[in-house]
Motif scaffolding. Sequence first.
Motif, PDB file in Angstrom:
ATOM      1  N   PHE A  55     -13.341  -6.402  -6.512  1.00 30.84           N
ATOM      2  CA  PHE A  55     -11.423  -5.862  -7.136  1.00 30.84           C
ATOM      3  C   PHE A  55     -11.217  -7.125  -6.064  1.00 30.84           C
ATOM      4  N   PRO A  56      -9.553  -7.835  -6.461  1.00 27.40           N
ATOM      5  CA  PRO A  56      -9.695  -8.474  -5.700  1.00 27.40           C
ATOM      6  C   PRO A  56      -7.934  -7.071  -4.692  1.00 27.40           C
ATOM      7  N   THR A  57      -8.655  -7.910  -3.210  1.00 20.42           N
ATOM      8  CA  THR A  57      -8.223  -7.817  -1.942  1.00 20.42           C
ATOM      9  C   THR A  57      -6.826  -7.625  -1.406  1.00 20.42           C
ATOM     10  N   HIS A  58      -5.894  -8.142  -2.047  1.00 19.78           N
ATOM     11  CA  HIS A  58      -4.510  -7.776  -2.094  1.00 19.78           C
ATOM     12  C   HIS A  58      -4.264  -6.875  -2.317  1.00 19.78           C
ATOM     13  N   ARG A  59      -5.041  -6.788  -4.387  1.00 22.41           N
ATOM     14  CA  ARG A  59      -4.078  -5.297  -4.871  1.00 22.41           C
ATOM     15  C   ARG A  59      -4.920  -4.177  -3.825  1.00 22.41           C
ATOM     16  N   LYS A  60      -5.711  -3.844  -3.500  1.00 17.87           N
ATOM     17  CA  LYS A  60      -5.824  -2.918  -2.864  1.00 17.87           C
ATOM     18  C   LYS A  60      -4.875  -2.729  -1.936  1.00 17.87           C
ATOM     19  N   TRP A  61      -4.905  -3.862  -1.033  1.00 15.84           N
ATOM     20  CA  TRP A  61      -4.228  -3.507   0.571  1.00 15.84           C
ATOM     21  C   TRP A  61      -2.666  -3.086  -0.423  1.00 15.84           C
ATOM     22  N   ALA A  62      -1.801  -4.014  -0.604  1.00  9.10           N
ATOM     23  CA  ALA A  62      -0.979  -3.434  -1.135  1.00  9.10           C
ATOM     24  C   ALA A  62      -1.014  -2.165  -2.153  1.00  9.10           C
ATOM     25  N   ALA A  63      -1.626  -1.729  -2.579  1.00 13.67           N
ATOM     26  CA  ALA A  63      -1.664  -0.377  -3.115  1.00 13.67           C
ATOM     27  C   ALA A  63      -1.352   0.863  -2.091  1.00 13.67           C
ATOM     28  N   VAL A  64      -1.801   0.580  -0.675  1.00 12.08           N
ATOM     29  CA  VAL A  64      -1.834   1.528   0.529  1.00 12.08           C
ATOM     30  C   VAL A  64      -0.866   1.728   1.481  1.00 12.08           C
ATOM     31  N   ALA A  65      -0.411  -0.267   1.136  1.00 19.35           N
ATOM     32  CA  ALA A  65       0.881  -0.381   2.225  1.00 19.35           C
ATOM     33  C   ALA A  65       2.019   0.235   1.312  1.00 19.35           C
ATOM     34  N   ALA A  66       2.156   0.320   0.132  1.00 26.29           N
ATOM     35  CA  ALA A  66       3.495   0.733  -0.295  1.00 26.29           C
ATOM     36  C   ALA A  66       3.381   2.591  -0.416  1.00 26.29           C
ATOM     37  N   GLN A  67       2.217   2.803  -0.586  1.00 27.26           N
ATOM     38  CA  GLN A  67       2.664   4.979   0.026  1.00 27.26           C
ATOM     39  C   GLN A  67       3.138   4.923   1.430  1.00 27.26           C
ATOM     40  N   PRO A  68       3.951   6.442   1.499  1.00 23.87           N
ATOM     41  CA  PRO A  68       4.731   6.434   2.764  1.00 23.87           C
ATOM     42  C   PRO A  68       3.370   7.565   3.738  1.00 23.87           C
ATOM     43  N   LEU A  69       3.202   7.615   5.183  1.00 20.06           N
ATOM     44  CA  LEU A  69       2.296   7.906   6.008  1.00 20.06           C
ATOM     45  C   LEU A  69       2.436   9.048   5.386  1.00 20.06           C
ATOM     46  N   ALA A 203      -4.484  11.744   3.543  1.00 17.74           N
ATOM     47  CA  ALA A 203      -3.375  10.618   4.106  1.00 17.74           C
ATOM     48  C   ALA A 203      -3.982   9.015   3.080  1.00 17.74           C
ATOM     49  N   PRO A 204      -3.256   8.499   3.056  1.00 12.60           N
ATOM     50  CA  PRO A 204      -3.475   7.631   2.042  1.00 12.60           C
ATOM     51  C   PRO A 204      -4.017   6.858   2.906  1.00 12.60           C
ATOM     52  N   THR A 205      -5.367   6.212   1.699  1.00 12.53           N
ATOM     53  CA  THR A 205      -6.629   5.268   2.939  1.00 12.53           C
ATOM     54  C   THR A 205      -7.045   3.982   2.283  1.00 12.53           C
ATOM     55  N   LEU A 206      -7.259   2.267   3.290  1.00 13.23           N
ATOM     56  CA  LEU A 206      -7.937   1.435   2.658  1.00 13.23           C
ATOM     57  C   LEU A 206      -8.345   1.221   2.873  1.00 13.23           C
ATOM     58  N   LEU A 207     -10.115   1.298   1.671  1.00 17.41           N
ATOM     59  CA  LEU A 207     -11.558   1.619   2.384  1.00 17.41           C
ATOM     60  C   LEU A 207     -12.276   0.248   1.688  1.00 17.41           C
ATOM     61  N   ASN A 208     -12.968  -0.484   2.548  1.00 14.20           N
ATOM     62  CA  ASN A 208     -13.422  -2.244   2.207  1.00 14.20           C
ATOM     63  C   ASN A 208     -14.188  -2.389   3.144  1.00 14.20           C
ATOM     64  N   ASN A 209     -15.600  -3.335   1.952  1.00 17.73           N
ATOM     65  CA  ASN A 209     -16.943  -3.218   2.486  1.00 17.73           C
ATOM     66  C   ASN A 209     -16.814  -4.297   4.021  1.00 17.73           C
ATOM     67  N   VAL A 210     -18.087  -3.998   5.451  1.00 20.26           N
ATOM     68  CA  VAL A 210     -17.407  -4.601   6.011  1.00 20.26           C
ATOM     69  C   VAL A 210     -17.633  -6.236   5.764  1.00 20.26           C
ATOM     70  N   GLU A 211     -17.970  -6.712   5.254  1.00 20.69           N
ATOM     71  CA  GLU A 211     -17.916  -8.048   4.902  1.00 20.69           C
ATOM     72  C   GLU A 211     -16.555  -8.918   4.357  1.00 20.69           C
ATOM     73  N   THR A 212     -15.973  -8.044   4.093  1.00 23.20           N
ATOM     74  CA  THR A 212     -14.544  -8.027   3.263  1.00 23.20           C
ATOM     75  C   THR A 212     -13.085  -8.452   4.797  1.00 23.20           C
ATOM     76  N   PHE A 213     -13.644  -7.355   5.263  1.00 21.88           N
ATOM     77  CA  PHE A 213     -12.707  -7.380   6.802  1.00 21.88           C
ATOM     78  C   PHE A 213     -13.303  -8.840   7.731  1.00 21.88           C
ATOM     79  N   ALA A 214     -14.179  -8.879   7.221  1.00 19.65           N
ATOM     80  CA  ALA A 214     -14.459  -9.908   8.015  1.00 19.65           C
ATOM     81  C   ALA A 214     -14.169 -11.020   7.619  1.00 19.65           C
ATOM     82  N   HIS A 215     -14.097 -11.327   6.422  1.00 20.52           N
ATOM     83  CA  HIS A 215     -13.168 -12.852   6.014  1.00 20.52           C
ATOM     84  C   HIS A 215     -11.817 -12.469   5.833  1.00 20.52           C
ATOM     85  N   ALA A 216     -11.249 -11.622   5.830  1.00 21.69           N
ATOM     86  CA  ALA A 216     -10.205 -11.560   6.458  1.00 21.69           C
ATOM     87  C   ALA A 216      -9.600 -11.861   7.686  1.00 21.69           C
TER      88      ALA A 216
END
Length: 415
Positions: A55-69, A203-216
């Motif tokens: 799944f496109p990483t930026h879309r997942k991150w943007a979805a969490v960023a748009a959520q309130p605390l 709470a809003p939660t961003l969940l990605n695989n280990v390798e995805t975070f390493a690439h970021a």
Amino acid sequence: MTAVLTAEAIQVGPDLAGWLAAGGGEGLERALSDPASIIPTLEAAGLRGLGGAGFPTHRKWAAVAAQPLCPEGGGKWIICNGNEDEPGTFKDRFLLSRTPHQVIQGALIGAIAVKANRIALYVNPRETGLVEMLHAASAAWRQHPLLARVGGAIGMPVEIHVSPSSGLYVGGEETAAVASVVGGFPFPSLKPPFPAEKGVYGAPTLLNNVETFAHATHILGRGAAWYRGLGLGDAVGTKLYSLSGDVMRPGLHELPMGTSLRDLVFGHGGGMLADKGFKAVFTGGPSNTLLTASDLDVALDFDSLRARGSRLGTGAMIVVGEGTSILRKTAEYVAFFAANSCGQCPSCKIGTNQVSRILERIEAGAGRPSDLAALENLTRLLPGSGRCGLVDGAATVLASSLSTFGEEYRQALKL
């Protein structure tokens, strides 16, 4: 091409000072200097989730960023998913044990992007040395001023936790991971809501695989254009391919995304074990469609494999040589899925066990003529019947083996 994730310069274990001295903090510095550029940079780079779905990483991150605390849930959470319990997959444990800081830094970049204040490093508890390594690496970050700077960027202190999983395969599914982090049994749940909306403690939660975070980490450090230039053809970046089975040099190979199956097996893998002929490969682990010798020139990237009716998955490539029974391998993998069903969905628990029993009976030479029709019916009935992808994986590998190597079944059943 120089390796990105596995370069010797960053294999420093829990030594944060060594990681930073080798230039490892560059991506975090850039993220701190321009938080608004993080998600657009990932989009420009074309990064996709490397835990299986793509799944496109930026879309997942943007979805969490748009959520309130969510104050009741602790703000916002990040889960760095390193459960990794599927046969043939071993990339995440390498990254976490040899280069933990690039993974943690990727999660911190994610925290800045989505304004998350809690990070859970979610790992398989059977990897006891790895758990200890992550405790040491996390402690190093807590004592370093960079973590306070990340907190300053999002307006609240950031906590890093090591969160052992249940150790079950199903615990790698995202809603199951959420349930496990809060101390429950890792039962997958129906979606929506997705973790981006309601995850850990609601709470809003961003969940990605280990390798995805390493690439970021490296994308922020060196830029989107650099990352795109690492791939072959239309593919971008590099990929960790877990190569195992009937090859001379099994192991972890970091290669350009889009490397051909032939190059992986016969070049980097040293060819077939004992000069066996190439028979097939389980791509992306044992839950995907089998590829055969006619597919050796396929590019190992998301879109090329999807065009062949298969998937890249985690990047695990389990090679099968001539003389090895596909029926036997399929029986082994379906037995794994049956044993790892959480039991929540009757169709999964009962269906995978039924398939496993039939396969074992056929493989043992006690099959019945009706077994083939029964298996074919189950490949049509089971997909989509569970809350997670476990039953789909079992049905997919079964259907693929029946379609591609049906003669093995017919011979075993004397049809």
